[in-house]
Write an enzyme that holds these catalytic residues in place. Structure first.
Site, PDB file in Angstrom:
ATOM      1  CG  ASP A 264       2.193  -2.998   3.534  1.00 59.21           C
ATOM      2  OD1 ASP A 264       2.937  -1.927   3.381  1.00 59.21           O
ATOM      3  OD2 ASP A 264       2.794  -4.157   3.432  1.00 59.21           O
TER       4      ASP A 264
HETATM    5  C1  GLC Z   1       6.187  -4.378   2.867  1.00 60.17           C
HETATM    6  C2  GLC Z   1       5.916  -3.230   2.069  1.00 60.17           C
HETATM    7  C3  GLC Z   1       5.259  -3.337   0.928  1.00 60.17           C
HETATM    8  C4  GLC Z   1       5.540  -4.888   0.242  1.00 60.17           C
HETATM    9  C5  GLC Z   1       5.081  -6.004   1.355  1.00 60.17           C
HETATM   10  C6  GLC Z   1       5.164  -7.134   0.967  1.00 60.17           C
HETATM   11  O1  GLC Z   1       6.275  -4.071   4.272  1.00 60.17           O
HETATM   12  O2  GLC Z   1       5.500  -1.977   3.007  1.00 60.17           O
HETATM   13  O3  GLC Z   1       5.473  -2.246   0.024  1.00 60.17           O
HETATM   14  O4  GLC Z   1       4.990  -4.890  -0.978  1.00 60.17           O
HETATM   15  O5  GLC Z   1       5.422  -5.766   2.767  1.00 60.17           O
HETATM   16  O6  GLC Z   1       6.669  -7.349   0.970  1.00 60.17           O
END
Ligand code: GLC
Length: 737
Positions: A264
């Site tokens: 993430d």
């Molecule tokens: C965010 C989310 C994830 C997302 C990623 C990119 O913090 O937790 O679901 O795809 O970052 O935006």
């Protein structure tokens, strides 16, 4: 001589041509992908291998330009393709060609209980990603709905592992049919937003295996997902983005996952753990010595220079980076370098209609006393629409799933458009939400600011309601922080902005009241006995208003069923009655264990407001007596449960017939019953169908923590056939011998 020369020339020519025609193995699509991977790998330098393992920009990672291996481009999100952002910032790039179709939130997809809708959804959103040249879609999310306060439940598929498993698989197939990887998230145990970057989740192996992992396992083993995203939180003291247990032991060794593990954004904290604990691609890191968002920190990423340095000294063997690169090359050959994949399409009417169809199938008719619905336009002169959510933009905000949609039909506009000039549609605000034009910090393009006093808004609405043939209150939550929004949770179960008062006041003025709740979470309904009709509408995307209008007037017959329990109060949820939430000092313990959602309310004999699996129709279904093929079951036997279902109403409709299994006696505590199968059938008025379910021993098993495997104990079981988890039509006894 001349002849000799020309022969030599021809010979040279064919040689060079054949040399030209002989593409390097890694580029030869007629060769097996695994051979192509090995060929590409041995051509790569150490620096090129490391560069592949971490971001080079907000949403991209390097390919190998020297070898013609393209970069990887990730995009949010589960409900539509995020607008382009600048190379190294979260801000939008302001392109004029990236306005997408916004599809309904995944709670709505789950509420259709129709795997065909998942396939449609995945194919359409995959086409949008493909057209935008993104090869990894950062979705779907399948974290289990443990608490109704979780800000991101709208992005997920409800409280039941079987429902989420059945619904996530076709979505992945649909996305990947475009040569775009689905990236299932957030693996695992990301069931709250509060403390999400630092909370260590404690729970039993049974709860992990029986509740929180099944949808991920189905996504990997049946969905064949090409990517999976680690969660922010910790499990067993390790961040999920580099977690030995979840990534190496379970995902790779047990489930045989052959895709890429993506972190993430900002979920990575350590080079060695990332090297050895299963992470392939690091994104969004705010690395040591660098603050959040500092520009061009990419070489400081944990899997960048620090990783390269340890590889160079041999402290980390090159085979460690090779394995990561193999997974990333496999992703590339499945997507960007697959010349046979379709071309996609973007922002199309066809995709809008897919979204509308899913929305109409996902809206849940919770209650319809006195049959206020469907509204009979022949007997209706004036409709009053009340509530901020009737006019409010909902596709913008909510966090990373926010979208720049080509269009978003509001409920008010959808109703006006549908009823036409023959009916007078009046609007009253009823209540006002946030005093801001933005939503979760993003410009919505709307200015619906209204600072009139609450009492003024209520009396205005009630005055208008006196002369209306039907009153439609459209409220619920929204995509602001503290509502249905990432990185925050709600602080209460009830509706915000004084909506309960408005609803109660309206119910005293006009009995033809319909309440439409737009939300991704259950809400408290103190007015439930005063309101004849209640629709649970979700965040429906571009076609929201059209879908809501078609249900209200009966163009579409509602067939959605709740993917999670609507309990009366917060303490009716296991996470709040027995579990910890949101935890403290970095730890949260799921004391409620496997008893999540209806598993908890049934164990505690709590009557929910509206049950898991509940949803009404404008027609009526009668269930005949169910039968079971045998009362005795050997471990290799397959039992068949058959139940006749008849449409005894006047309208064609769809029904979701549900099968639950209960273990009468077991050495460990088990829920009263658990969903093990369902089928959505369409029946014309008067039509009857026999629905069949197969029961195998797998449907009887629980996870034995001592044996570390799934086991079924001999003894008595019950098969429950129902129209919801509490509306049981037949109970069939059988025994496992
Ligand atoms: C965010 C989310 C994830 C997302 C990623 C990119 O913090 O937790 O679901 O795809 O970052 O935006």
């Amino acid at each position: 001589m001349k002849k000799l020369k020309s022969l030599a020339f021809v010979g040279l020519l064919t040689l060079s041509l054949s040399a030209q025609n002989k593409v390097p193995l890694y580029l030869d699509e007629s060769k097996p992908i695994e051979d192509r991977i090995e060929d590409a790998l041995k051509r790569m330098t150490l620096e090129e291998k490391v560069a592949m393992c971490h971001a080079q920009s907000k949403f991209s990672s390097a390919g190998v330009s020297r070898l013609g291996i393209p970069d990887n481009w990730m995009t949010d999100g589960p409900h539509g393709i995020r607008p382009e952002v600048l190379w190294d910032e979260w801000n939008q790039a302001g392109w004029t060609n990236d306005s997408c179709i916004a599809f309904p939130a995944l709670t709505c997809l789950a509420a259709t209980w129709n795997p065909e809708m998942s396939m449609l959804y995945g194919k359409a959103i995959g086409e949008e990603a493909r057209y935008r040249n993104k090869n990894v879609l950062l979705g779907p999310g399948v974290n289990i709905y443990r608490t109704p306060l979780n800000g991101r439940n709208f992005e997920y598929m409800g409280e039941d592992p079987h429902l989420a498993s059945r619904m996530v698989v076709p979505y992945i197939h649909g996305v990947q049919s475009n040569g775009v990887a689905a990236c299932v998230k957030h693996y695992a145990l990301n069931n709250q937003e509060v403390y999400r970057h630092s909370i260590n989740v404690n729970l039993s192996d049974r709860a992990l295996r029986e509740i929180y992992l099944p949808a991920f396992k189905a996504a990997v083993q049946e969905g064949k997902a090409w990517a999976i995203m680690g969660a922010y939180n910790l499990y067993k003291g390790q961040h999920c983005c580099h977690n030995q247990y979840l990534l190496n032991d379970i995902l790779r060794d047990e489930w045989k996952f052959d895709g890429v593990v993506v972190s993430d954004w900002g979920g990575v904290y350590d080079t060695e753990q990332s090297a050895y604990n299963g992470l392939d691609m690091e994104f969004g890191t705010w690395t040591d010595g660098l603050t959040e968002g500092k520009s061009f920190a990419y070489n400081n990423y944990f899997l960048a220079d620090p990783f390269l340095a340890q590889l160079r000294t041999g402290k980390i063997a090159e085979s460690v980076v090779d394995n990561k690169v193999r997974n990333i090359l496999r992703l590339t050959f499945r997507t960007n370098m697959n010349s046979k994949r379709p071309w996609g399409s973007f922002g199309t009417e066809e995709h809008a209609l897919v979204g509308r169809k899913i929305a109409e199938e996902g809206i849940v008719l919770l209650q319809n006393k006195g049959n206020v619905l469907p509204i009979d336009l022949n007997k209706t002169k004036k409709i009053l629409v009340v509530g901020e959510n009737a006019i409010k933009v909902m596709v913008v905000g909510g966090g990373s799933s926010s979208l720049k949609a080509k269009h978003e039909i509001s409920p008010l506009d959808g109703i006006k458009k549908r009823v036409g000039s023959s009916v007078d549609v009046v609007y009253a605000r009823g209540y006002a939400g946030e005093k801001s034009k933005a939503q979760d910090g993003l410009a919505t393009g709307q200015d619906i600011f209204d600072d009139r006093a609450e009492s003024v808004l209520i009396s205005e609405a009630c005055e208008a309601a006196k002369t209306a043939d039907a009153v439609i209150f459209v409220g619920g939550l929204n995509k602001n922080n503290g509502q249905d929004c990432e990185s925050h949770d709600r602080s209460e179960l009830g509706l915000p902005y004084g909506q309960d008062k408005v609803i109660s006041a309206l119910s005293k003025v006009n009995k033809n009241l319909v309440v439409v709740i737009i939300s991704g979470n259950a809400v408290a309904m103190p007015w439930v006995k005063e309101v004849p009709s209640i629709l649970q509408s979700w965040y429906l995307g571009s076609e929201a208003g059209n879908a809501i209008a078609s249900i209200l007037v009966g163009d579409a017959n509602p067939s959605g069923k709740l993917p999670f329990t609507f309990a009366e109060k917060l303490n009716d949820y296991g996470a709040h009655a027995l579990g910890e939430y949101p935890g403290e000092k970095g730890n949260v313990t799921y004391n409620e264990d496997i008893f999540v959602g209806y598993r908890w309310t049934e164990k505690q004999k709590i009557k929910p407001l509206f049950s898991f699996g509940h949803g009404l129709s404008y027609t009526e279904f009668a269930y005949g007596k169910a039968s079971i093929s045998s009362k005795n079951m050997g471990e290799k036997d397959i039992l068949t449960v058959t139940v006749p279902v008849k449409n005894i109403g006047q309208l064609t409709g769809k029904e979701v017939v549900q099968l639950y299994i209960g273990d009468e006696k077991c050495s460990v505590p088990r829920p009263v019953k658990e969903l093990k199968a369902f089928e959505k059938i369409s029946l014309k008025a008067g039509q009857e169908k026999n629905v069949e379910f197969k029961i195998s021993i797998d449907d009887l098993k629980f996870y034995d923590e001592n044996k570390k495997e799934w086991v079924a104990e001999n003894g008595k079981f019950k098969a429950y056939v129902g129209a919801s988890s509490t509306d049981i039509k037949s109970v069939l006894d059988f025994e496992l011998k």
